[in-house]
Motif scaffolding. Sequence first.
Motif, mmCIF file in Angstrom:
data_model
loop_
_atom_site.group_PDB
_atom_site.id
_atom_site.type_symbol
_atom_site.label_atom_id
_atom_site.label_comp_id
_atom_site.label_asym_id
_atom_site.label_seq_id
_atom_site.Cartn_x
_atom_site.Cartn_y
_atom_site.Cartn_z
ATOM 1 N N UNK A 33 0.876 -1.421 -0.178
ATOM 2 C CA UNK A 33 -0.079 -0.087 -0.040
ATOM 3 C C UNK A 33 0.882 1.159 -0.053
ATOM 4 N N UNK A 34 0.273 2.441 -0.454
ATOM 5 C CA UNK A 34 0.951 3.522 -0.450
ATOM 6 C C UNK A 34 1.821 3.983 1.060
ATOM 7 N N UNK A 35 2.615 4.493 1.145
ATOM 8 C CA UNK A 35 3.454 4.958 2.552
ATOM 9 C C UNK A 35 2.463 5.775 3.169
ATOM 10 N N UNK A 36 1.609 6.422 2.597
ATOM 11 C CA UNK A 36 0.514 7.202 3.340
ATOM 12 C C UNK A 36 -0.257 6.259 4.451
ATOM 13 N N UNK A 37 -0.443 5.145 3.927
ATOM 14 C CA UNK A 37 -1.231 4.228 4.694
ATOM 15 C C UNK A 37 -0.489 3.401 5.861
ATOM 16 N N UNK A 38 0.736 3.592 5.874
ATOM 17 C CA UNK A 38 1.679 2.902 6.832
ATOM 18 C C UNK A 38 1.121 2.750 8.163
ATOM 19 N N UNK A 39 0.598 3.910 8.738
ATOM 20 C CA UNK A 39 0.247 3.902 10.104
ATOM 21 C C UNK A 39 -1.277 4.010 10.183
ATOM 22 N N UNK A 40 -1.960 3.636 9.122
ATOM 23 C CA UNK A 40 -3.475 3.862 8.970
ATOM 24 C C UNK A 40 -3.807 2.323 8.709
ATOM 25 N N UNK A 41 -4.163 2.177 7.244
ATOM 26 C CA UNK A 41 -4.896 0.917 6.876
ATOM 27 C C UNK A 41 -3.942 -0.066 7.170
ATOM 28 N N UNK A 42 -2.603 -0.307 6.560
ATOM 29 C CA UNK A 42 -1.675 -1.074 6.703
ATOM 30 C C UNK A 42 -1.418 -1.732 8.048
ATOM 31 N N UNK A 43 -1.144 -0.573 9.127
ATOM 32 C CA UNK A 43 -0.951 -1.257 10.516
ATOM 33 C C UNK A 43 -2.272 -1.757 11.023
ATOM 34 N N UNK A 44 -3.543 -1.422 10.535
ATOM 35 C CA UNK A 44 -4.699 -1.894 11.345
ATOM 36 C C UNK A 44 -4.985 -3.375 10.531
ATOM 37 N N UNK A 45 -4.656 -3.328 9.254
ATOM 38 C CA UNK A 45 -4.756 -4.855 8.701
ATOM 39 C C UNK A 45 -3.773 -5.980 9.408
ATOM 40 N N UNK A 46 -2.605 -5.434 9.579
ATOM 41 C CA UNK A 46 -1.763 -6.206 10.193
ATOM 42 C C UNK A 46 -2.076 -6.547 11.313
ATOM 43 N N UNK A 47 -2.386 -5.587 12.499
ATOM 44 C CA UNK A 47 -2.723 -5.897 13.587
ATOM 45 C C UNK A 47 -4.042 -6.690 13.903
ATOM 46 N N UNK A 48 -4.932 -6.469 13.011
ATOM 47 C CA UNK A 48 -6.278 -7.250 13.046
ATOM 48 C C UNK A 48 -6.046 -8.793 12.704
ATOM 49 N N UNK A 49 -5.201 -9.052 11.557
ATOM 50 C CA UNK A 49 -4.738 -10.272 11.122
ATOM 51 C C UNK A 49 -3.928 -11.083 12.229
ATOM 52 N N UNK A 50 -3.082 -10.332 12.924
ATOM 53 C CA UNK A 50 -2.373 -10.906 13.961
ATOM 54 C C UNK A 50 -2.955 -11.497 14.973
ATOM 55 N N UNK A 51 -4.088 -10.855 15.232
ATOM 56 C CA UNK A 51 -4.915 -10.996 16.445
ATOM 57 C C UNK A 51 -5.785 -12.387 16.179
ATOM 58 N N UNK A 52 -5.920 -12.718 15.112
ATOM 59 C CA UNK A 52 -6.653 -13.994 14.844
ATOM 60 C C UNK A 52 -5.723 -15.120 15.497
ATOM 61 N N UNK A 53 -4.697 -15.280 15.061
ATOM 62 C CA UNK A 53 -3.686 -16.583 15.793
ATOM 63 C C UNK A 53 -3.721 -16.121 16.999
ATOM 64 N N UNK A 54 -3.381 -14.938 17.621
ATOM 65 C CA UNK A 54 -2.919 -14.620 18.815
ATOM 66 C C UNK A 54 -4.259 -14.949 19.821
ATOM 67 N N UNK A 55 -5.277 -14.597 19.342
ATOM 68 C CA UNK A 55 -6.713 -15.158 20.220
ATOM 69 C C UNK A 55 -6.660 -16.531 20.179
ATOM 70 N N UNK A 56 -6.330 -17.077 19.338
ATOM 71 C CA UNK A 56 -6.488 -18.756 19.405
ATOM 72 C C UNK A 56 -5.437 -19.310 20.311
#
Length: 127
Positions: A33-56
């Motif tokens: 994604x564009x660098x303007x999304x690094x601390x927005x959408x990119x970060x949110x997607x990474x955190x949400x996807x990490x949370x799946x396995x972390x919660x399991x």
Amino acid sequence: MEQTKPYKSFNDLEVWKAARLYKKAIYDLSITFPSTEKYRLEDQMIRASRSIGSNIAEGYGRYTYKDQLHFCIQARGSLFETVNHLIDAYDCKYIDKETLQNFKNQANEVEKLLNGYIAWLRTLTKS
């Protein structure tokens, strides 16, 4: 009394393995994604996807099946949050319709495994 777990570790669970692969694919996608999304959408997607396995994993480490069930339900919420972020990426034209559909299909596979695990845990909470 709680039964002995049939798996030695959370990373033996097929649902956790599927969540891990999905997380890796989401990461690989989001860093494009564009660098303007690094601390927005990119970060949110990474955190949400990490949370799946972390919660399991966190649920697996809990003492009761009821607690494990709770964390798996949280993981399911994180899976749907990730899909929502993918739709956001599509709406912003960072991904095309085919990519969105491919990731939705992967999410559906993780969801099936997660729903099966949740159903199994529910049977254990009743015994």
